[in-house]
Write an enzyme that holds these catalytic residues in place. Structure first.
Site, PDB file in Angstrom:
ATOM      1  N   CYS A 154       0.561   3.480   3.516  1.00  0.00           N
ATOM      2  CA  CYS A 154       0.650   3.364   4.319  1.00  0.00           C
ATOM      3  C   CYS A 154       2.861   3.035   4.634  1.00  0.00           C
ATOM      4  O   CYS A 154       3.334   3.349   5.291  1.00  0.00           O
ATOM      5  CB  CYS A 154       1.108   2.006   4.172  1.00  0.00           C
ATOM      6  SG  CYS A 154      -0.784   0.976   4.375  1.00  0.00           S
TER       7      CYS A 154
ATOM      8  N   CYS B 153       0.892  -1.039   0.301  1.00  0.00           N
ATOM      9  CA  CYS B 153      -0.317  -0.197  -0.298  1.00  0.00           C
ATOM     10  C   CYS B 153       0.278   0.898  -0.003  1.00  0.00           C
ATOM     11  O   CYS B 153       1.764   2.119   0.948  1.00  0.00           O
ATOM     12  CB  CYS B 153      -0.653   0.236   0.895  1.00  0.00           C
ATOM     13  SG  CYS B 153      -1.805   0.966   2.079  1.00  0.00           S
TER      14      CYS B 153
END
Length: 105
Positions: free
Chosen positions: A33, A30
């Site tokens: 992230c 991600c």
């Protein structure tokens, strides 16, 4: 202080019953992230023992992610004295996380 990686079996035992715990729900693939992680590491360094910082890989711990209704990543949950009190969905500026911590410490 780095984020402590927890999973379905260690999650509950890692939440502080006294004080503040921030939990980052994300995944290695991600992109937001990956941006959030160093920011949380900075907060960990700044706040030290005042807060606990945990990381949950949603791919490896689907039960915990499901228990807390994690639908998108990153999601940061803030626990105060063992209870979830705040939920931030998506990447936010560092000041947002700092203000959240300040509310509870």
């Amino acid at each position: 202080m780095n984020l402590l990686m927890v999973n379905d079996s260690t999650f509950q035992g890692s939440i502080r019953q006294q004080g503040v715990t921030m939990v980052d729900f994300g995944a290695p693939w991600c992109p937001p992230c990956k941006v959030l992680k160093p920011l949380l590491d900075e907060l960990g360094s700044e706040y030290g023992e005042k807060i606990a910082l945990l990381e949950v890989n949603c791919d490896e711990s689907p039960a915990t992610a499901s228990d807390y209704g994690i639908m998108s990543m990153p999601t940061v949950l803030v626990f105060n004295n063992g209870e979830p009190v705040e939920k931030l969905i998506g990447l936010r500026p560092k000041a947002v996380y700092e203000n959240l911590i300040a509310k509870y410490i």
